[in-house]
Design a protein around this motif. Structure first.
Motif, PDB file in Angstrom:
ATOM      1  N   PRO A  83       0.635  -1.487   0.076  1.00 43.74           N
ATOM      2  CA  PRO A  83       0.237  -0.222   0.187  1.00 43.74           C
ATOM      3  C   PRO A  83       0.912   1.701   0.392  1.00 43.74           C
ATOM      4  O   PRO A  83       0.651   2.286  -0.897  1.00 43.74           O
ATOM      5  CB  PRO A  83      -1.021  -0.007   0.889  1.00 43.74           C
ATOM      6  CG  PRO A  83      -0.629  -1.943   1.997  1.00 43.74           C
ATOM      7  CD  PRO A  83       0.487  -2.296   0.942  1.00 43.74           C
ATOM      8  N   ALA A  84       1.787   1.787   0.744  1.00 45.91           N
ATOM      9  CA  ALA A  84       2.469   2.763   0.679  1.00 45.91           C
ATOM     10  C   ALA A  84       3.321   2.998  -0.612  1.00 45.91           C
ATOM     11  O   ALA A  84       3.222   4.015  -1.115  1.00 45.91           O
ATOM     12  CB  ALA A  84       4.005   2.340   1.781  1.00 45.91           C
ATOM     13  N   LEU A  85       3.787   1.110  -1.791  1.00 45.67           N
ATOM     14  CA  LEU A  85       4.241   2.353  -2.759  1.00 45.67           C
ATOM     15  C   LEU A  85       3.523   2.398  -3.689  1.00 45.67           C
ATOM     16  O   LEU A  85       4.235   3.407  -4.037  1.00 45.67           O
ATOM     17  CB  LEU A  85       4.983   0.578  -2.989  1.00 45.67           C
ATOM     18  CG  LEU A  85       6.613   0.159  -2.409  1.00 45.67           C
ATOM     19  CD1 LEU A  85       6.981  -1.298  -3.137  1.00 45.67           C
ATOM     20  CD2 LEU A  85       7.275   1.531  -2.300  1.00 45.67           C
ATOM     21  N   THR A  86       2.136   1.856  -4.114  1.00 47.46           N
ATOM     22  CA  THR A  86       1.109   2.539  -3.853  1.00 47.46           C
ATOM     23  C   THR A  86       0.567   3.970  -3.689  1.00 47.46           C
ATOM     24  O   THR A  86       0.780   4.379  -4.952  1.00 47.46           O
ATOM     25  CB  THR A  86       0.127   1.640  -4.018  1.00 47.46           C
ATOM     26  OG1 THR A  86       0.433   0.247  -4.693  1.00 47.46           O
ATOM     27  CG2 THR A  86      -1.235   2.416  -4.417  1.00 47.46           C
ATOM     28  N   ARG A 169       3.246  13.157   5.273  1.00 49.64           N
ATOM     29  CA  ARG A 169       3.635  13.897   3.946  1.00 49.64           C
ATOM     30  C   ARG A 169       4.766  13.327   3.309  1.00 49.64           C
ATOM     31  O   ARG A 169       5.329  13.228   2.190  1.00 49.64           O
ATOM     32  CB  ARG A 169       3.630  15.486   3.858  1.00 49.64           C
ATOM     33  CG  ARG A 169       2.580  15.924   3.808  1.00 49.64           C
ATOM     34  CD  ARG A 169       2.890  17.411   4.055  1.00 49.64           C
ATOM     35  NE  ARG A 169       3.945  18.154   5.414  1.00 49.64           N
ATOM     36  CZ  ARG A 169       4.152  19.451   5.575  1.00 49.64           C
ATOM     37  NH1 ARG A 169       3.749  19.999   4.902  1.00 49.64           N
ATOM     38  NH2 ARG A 169       5.221  19.417   6.827  1.00 49.64           N
ATOM     39  N   THR A 170       5.717  12.372   4.170  1.00 42.91           N
ATOM     40  CA  THR A 170       6.833  11.333   4.299  1.00 42.91           C
ATOM     41  C   THR A 170       7.199  10.657   3.622  1.00 42.91           C
ATOM     42  O   THR A 170       6.357   9.233   4.518  1.00 42.91           O
ATOM     43  CB  THR A 170       8.205  11.493   5.537  1.00 42.91           C
ATOM     44  OG1 THR A 170       8.340  13.231   6.048  1.00 42.91           O
ATOM     45  CG2 THR A 170       9.362  11.224   5.125  1.00 42.91           C
ATOM     46  N   ALA A 171       7.521  10.217   2.345  1.00 44.82           N
ATOM     47  CA  ALA A 171       7.328   8.513   2.245  1.00 44.82           C
ATOM     48  C   ALA A 171       9.140   8.099   2.501  1.00 44.82           C
ATOM     49  O   ALA A 171      10.225   9.403   2.663  1.00 44.82           O
ATOM     50  CB  ALA A 171       7.552   8.369   0.978  1.00 44.82           C
ATOM     51  N   TYR A 172       8.631   6.985   3.263  1.00 42.43           N
ATOM     52  CA  TYR A 172      10.405   6.285   3.327  1.00 42.43           C
ATOM     53  C   TYR A 172      10.441   5.132   2.629  1.00 42.43           C
ATOM     54  O   TYR A 172       9.149   4.210   2.810  1.00 42.43           O
ATOM     55  CB  TYR A 172      10.258   6.178   4.972  1.00 42.43           C
ATOM     56  CG  TYR A 172      10.812   7.292   6.087  1.00 42.43           C
ATOM     57  CD1 TYR A 172      11.469   6.772   6.781  1.00 42.43           C
ATOM     58  CD2 TYR A 172       8.926   7.487   6.127  1.00 42.43           C
ATOM     59  CE1 TYR A 172      11.436   8.803   7.735  1.00 42.43           C
ATOM     60  CE2 TYR A 172       8.796   8.722   7.385  1.00 42.43           C
ATOM     61  CZ  TYR A 172       9.688   9.258   7.740  1.00 42.43           C
ATOM     62  OH  TYR A 172      10.394  10.462   8.304  1.00 42.43           O
ATOM     63  N   ARG A 211      11.581  10.810   1.172  1.00 44.78           N
ATOM     64  CA  ARG A 211      11.520  11.780   0.885  1.00 44.78           C
ATOM     65  C   ARG A 211      10.328  12.594   0.303  1.00 44.78           C
ATOM     66  O   ARG A 211       9.120  12.327   1.320  1.00 44.78           O
ATOM     67  CB  ARG A 211      11.288  11.741  -1.016  1.00 44.78           C
ATOM     68  CG  ARG A 211      11.156  13.000  -1.495  1.00 44.78           C
ATOM     69  CD  ARG A 211      10.676  12.036  -3.481  1.00 44.78           C
ATOM     70  NE  ARG A 211      10.292  13.532  -3.929  1.00 44.78           N
ATOM     71  CZ  ARG A 211       9.204  13.622  -4.555  1.00 44.78           C
ATOM     72  NH1 ARG A 211       8.695  11.959  -5.717  1.00 44.78           N
ATOM     73  NH2 ARG A 211       8.358  14.482  -5.672  1.00 44.78           N
ATOM     74  N   ASN A 212      10.065  14.104   0.765  1.00 40.59           N
ATOM     75  CA  ASN A 212       8.904  15.201   0.876  1.00 40.59           C
ATOM     76  C   ASN A 212       7.902  15.234  -0.143  1.00 40.59           C
ATOM     77  O   ASN A 212       8.520  15.546  -0.780  1.00 40.59           O
ATOM     78  CB  ASN A 212       9.006  15.879   1.767  1.00 40.59           C
ATOM     79  CG  ASN A 212       7.805  16.765   2.040  1.00 40.59           C
ATOM     80  OD1 ASN A 212       6.479  16.684   1.145  1.00 40.59           O
ATOM     81  ND2 ASN A 212       7.588  17.927   2.610  1.00 40.59           N
TER      82      ASN A 212
END
Length: 232
Positions: A83-86, A169-172, A211-212
């Motif tokens: 889900p996070a990658l999507t 708003r931040t992806a890890y 990354r934001n």
């Protein structure tokens, strides 16, 4: 074609080289028992007197001289679904897992090289402030240390997405690297006092990039380093 967005592109052409050397200092991120280096690995002088990398597959080699092409695509490095990658893909339509992994390879090489050279300017652009602080301190510490560990990165065997999450708003994205390296210990005079400069060993690392997603800046930064043993 959009170029990969994990690092500051103006620096890549200058600093990517075929042979990378590093003198390891201390860990970044969460602490664990026993002395560790900036990559979150146990040092050769840990409590048991050995490095965990000593238990991995070892291959003697008299030709430790080059890295593989950082942009090569491995058929073993398949895309993963989460889900996070999507969510990341929906927020950034240009995001590609394979391009991310290609860039992660380049970042791995570039960071190790810059740390070896003591290039703080390059490191400051690739690392989060907290991680940079530890790398910078390790560079300063090794200048006055009586002994230091030195690692030559021979090549990266694989780089796969290990985990991903989105917080606010931040992806890890955490990448698991399996690399081949030569690890030795030198004294202040530069003499090898431990390890074999012709013995290639295998190392595993987990590096997390962030990354934001709402920022117009497409660059990712390294925000944490650890080893699989640190998990849990």
């Amino acid at each position: 074609m959009q170029y990969f967005d994990i690092i500051l592109f103006a620096l890549i052409a200058i600093f990517l080289v075929l042979r990378l050397r590093s003198v390891l200092g201390r860990k970044t991120g969460n602490e664990k028992q026993g002395p560790t280096d900036v990559y979150g690995r146990r040092t050769q002088n840990d409590a048991n007197g050995t490095s965990p990398r000593d238990s991995t597959a070892q291959h003697g080699s008299d030709n430790v001289y080059r890295l593989p092409d950082s942009n090569r695509k491995s058929t073993a490095e398949n895309t993963v679904s989460s889900p996070a990658l999507t969510q990341i893909q929906l927020a950034d339509g240009s995001f590609s897992q394979q391009e991310f992994l290609n860039g992660a390879r380049m970042a791995f090489e570039m960071i190790v090289e810059s740390f070896a050279k003591g290039d703080k300017d390059t490191l400051s652009s690739l690392l989060s402030p907290e991680v940079y602080k530890n790398f910078s301190s390790a560079i300063d510490d090794r200048a006055t240390s009586d002994e230091h560990e030195e690692t030559t990165l021979v090549g990266i065997k694989s780089a796969v997405i290990h985990d991903a999450s989105v917080e606010g708003r931040t992806a890890y994205i955490t990448v698991k690297f399996i690399s081949e390296e030569v690890s030795i210990m030198r004294n202040k005079a530069g003499d090898v006092i431990s390890g074999d400069p012709n013995n290639v060993i295998e190392a595993e690392d987990l590096w997390t990039f962030a990354r934001n997603l709402e920022s117009s800046d497409p660059n990712w930064q390294l925000v944490a380093t650890e080893t699989p043993d640190d998990e849990g």
